[in-house]
Scaffold this motif. Structure first.
Motif, short mmCIF file in Angstrom:
data_model
loop_
_atom_site.label_atom_id
_atom_site.label_comp_id
_atom_site.label_asym_id
_atom_site.label_seq_id
_atom_site.Cartn_x
_atom_site.Cartn_y
_atom_site.Cartn_z
N UNK A 47 52.83 53.49 37.28
CA UNK A 47 52.72 53.77 38.71
C UNK A 47 52.47 52.40 39.35
N UNK A 48 53.21 52.04 40.40
CA UNK A 48 52.98 50.71 41.00
C UNK A 48 51.51 50.48 41.33
N UNK A 49 51.01 49.29 41.07
CA UNK A 49 49.62 48.93 41.40
C UNK A 49 49.58 48.40 42.82
N UNK A 50 48.72 48.98 43.64
CA UNK A 50 48.65 48.55 45.03
C UNK A 50 49.83 49.08 45.83
N UNK A 81 41.39 32.00 53.79
CA UNK A 81 41.45 33.42 54.10
C UNK A 81 42.22 34.11 52.98
N UNK A 82 41.51 34.89 52.19
CA UNK A 82 42.09 35.51 51.00
C UNK A 82 42.68 36.88 51.35
N UNK A 83 43.90 37.08 50.97
CA UNK A 83 44.57 38.36 51.26
C UNK A 83 44.21 39.37 50.17
N UNK A 88 44.23 47.84 46.43
CA UNK A 88 43.62 47.21 45.25
C UNK A 88 42.22 46.69 45.58
N UNK A 89 41.38 46.57 44.59
CA UNK A 89 40.05 45.98 44.80
C UNK A 89 40.16 44.46 44.92
N UNK A 94 48.36 43.16 41.66
CA UNK A 94 47.35 43.33 40.60
C UNK A 94 47.20 42.09 39.70
N UNK A 95 48.11 41.09 39.84
CA UNK A 95 48.00 39.89 39.01
C UNK A 95 47.89 38.60 39.82
N UNK A 96 48.10 38.69 41.12
CA UNK A 96 48.18 37.47 41.95
C UNK A 96 47.26 37.52 43.16
N UNK A 97 46.54 36.44 43.37
CA UNK A 97 45.78 36.27 44.61
C UNK A 97 46.53 35.26 45.47
#
Ligand SMILES: [Fe+2]
Ligand SMILES: [Fe+2]
Length: 362
Positions: A47-50, A81-83, A88-89, A94-97
Motif C-alpha cells: 500500500x503506498x506509504x504517505x 523548513x522541513x517538509x 506520514x510521521x 517514507x525514505x526521503x526528507x
C-alpha cells in the motif's frame, strides 16, 4: 466454537504471554494489500506509504522570509523548513526528507557531520555562496547539485549580498529506522577550506596510493546538466518521464549517493506522460515550467520551485501544460536502495487493448 478452535485460541493466548505469535495470526502492522488472483491464488502488494502532496513556492517563500527574522542566528541549528507528508510521521516520502534552507548574507551554517547522507539543490546562490565538504569548497550556483555524503564534514557560507536558498534532501527515514544515526560537531564554526580551484576528477587516480580510486566530484554544475539535457532533447526519451537523466557517481558509475538517486528531466512542450507506478518513491522540485502530476484520485498542478511528493507504488503520470516551453524537474528517489536488494519494480499501465489485442471473446 469447536474443540480445535478452542485449543487454538488457548494456544494463541499462551503465546501472547511470552511475546510470541503464530504466523497464521498475521501481522496487524503490515501495510500490504491482499487480493485474489484469477486462479484463486493470493497476490500481495504494498500500500503506498504517505500521500501525494505538493508544497508550493507561493506557500514556502513568505515563510522562508519570515524565518530569516524570526530565527536570527542559523549557526547552531540550520534555518530549515522541513517538509512532512500529511500521511506520514516523518519525511516527504517514507525514505526521503526534503527541506528548504536559507542563510543570511554573512552567515555560516556551522560545520558538522552525520551518517545521514544529504544533498543540496541550489535555488538562490552565486559568487560567495559555498558549501565546504571535507575541506573542499564548492561554489553554489543556481540549480547546481552539491553532495554531502555520509560522514563528510560540511559547513555552508554566504558571502553574497542576498539570502542563499536551496532544497535539502536527506535519507533520514532510512538511517533512522536502521538506528544508525551518528552526529558530530567539532566545536569550531567552519573547516579550513583548501585552495583547490581545479577540483577532483573521476578521470584520474593517484599511482602512489594503491587503494585510491578515481576521485569523485561532489558538485554537478547546472550549466553542464542543462547542456546534457539539451544534447538529448531530440531523442524520444521515456514515455513516462521524457528526457530523464540520472546524475551518477563518475568514479563508480553508480548512483550519486548510495541511498539517494538524483534525476534531472525535461518534459518537452505538450508532453503527456503515460501512467506507471514503481516501488520507489520520489520528491520532485520544479526548476522551471508549468504542468501537473496526475494520481488516481487527484491532480497536483505545479509550477516553478514547487516541491511534489510521489509515494511508492502510486499510479501517476506527468504532463507539461505548456505547448511552447519545456518543463524541467529535478528529483530525488530511493531507487538505489531498492536496486541494491532486488526490490525495484516498475509497472507501466497496460490497457485492456494491449492485454487482449483481439478484443473480448464473443
Ligand atoms: Fe548536515
Ligand atoms: Fe514515475
Amino acid at each position: 466454537m469447536s474443540e480445535t478452535a478452542d485449543a487454538l485460541k488457548e494456544l494463541e493466548d499462551e503465546l501472547a504471554l511470552v511475546h510470541l505469535r503464530g504466523q497464521w495470526q498475521g501481522d496487524p502492522n503490515r501495510t500490504t494489500k491482499v487480493t485474489e488472483s484469477p486462479k484463486n491464488g493470493i497476490r500481495m502488494e504494498p500500500v503506498p506509504s504517505g500521500v501525494p502532496h505538493i508544497w508550493t513556492w507561493a506557500q514556502i517563500e513568505p515563510l522562508l522570509a519570515k524565518s530569516l527574522h524570526a530565527m536570527a542566528e542559523s549557526k547552531t541549528a540550520r534555518r530549515t523548513l522541513v517538509m512532512y507528508n500529511p500521511g506520514l510521521a516523518r519525511g516527504a516520502t517514507h525514505t526521503l526528507v526534503t527541506a528548504i534552507q536559507t542563510i543570511h548574507p554573512g552567515e555560516v551554517a556551522w560545520v558538522h557531520r552525520h551518517t545521514i547522507a544529504a544533498l543540496r539543490f541550489v535555488i538562490q546562490g552565486g559568487a560567495g555562496v559555498t558549501t565546504v565538504v571535507d575541506g573542499e569548497a564548492l561554489v553554489m550556483e543556481p540549480y547546481d547539485l552539491i553532495l554531502t555524503p555520509c560522514w563528510t564534514w560540511h559547513d555552508h557560507h554566504n558571502e553574497s549580498g542576498k539570502p542563499a536558498i536551496w532544497l535539502d534532501a536527506l535519507d533520514v527515514p532510512l538511517v533512522h529506522n536502521l538506528n544508525q544515526i551518528f552526529y558530530e560537531e567539532p566545536g569550531a564554526p567552519a573547516q579550513n577550506a583548501r585552495d583547490d580551484p581545479v577540483g577532483p576528477s573521476p578521470l584520474f587516480r593517484k599511482t602512489w596510493d594503491r587503494g585510491a580510486g578515481p576521485e569523485r566530484p561532489l558538485r554537478y554544475a547546472w550549466r553542464d546538466t542543462l547542456a546534457q539535457l539539451e544534447r538529448h532533447a531530440e531523442e524520444p526519451g521515456s514515455p513516462h518521464d521524457g528526457i530523464a537523466l540520472e546524475y551518477v557517481n563518475g568514479a563508480t558509475g553508480g548512483s550519486a549517493l548510495p541511498t539517494i538517486g538524483c534525476w534531472i528531466q525535461m518534459l518537452p512542450p505538450g508532453f503527456q506522460g503515460t501512467r506507471h507506478r514503481h516501488t520507489s518513491s520520489a520528491v520532485y522540485f520544479v526548476v522551471g515550467g508549468e504542468g501537473a502530476t496526475e494520481f488516481d484520485d487527484q491532480t497536483l498542478d505545479w509550477r516553478r520551485h514547487d516541491t511534489l511528493a510521489v509515494p511508492n507504488w502510486a499510479w501517476h503520470r506527468h504532463v507539461n501544460r505548456s505547448s511552447s516551453e519545456p518543463a524541467y524537474l529535478f528529483s530525488v528517489n530511493d531507487i538505489p536502495i531498492l536496486r541494491a536488494f532486488g526490490l525495484y519494480r516498475e509497472e507501466p499501465e497496460i490497457s485492456q487493448l494491449q492485454l487482449d489485442p483481439l478484443g473480448p471473446a464473443p
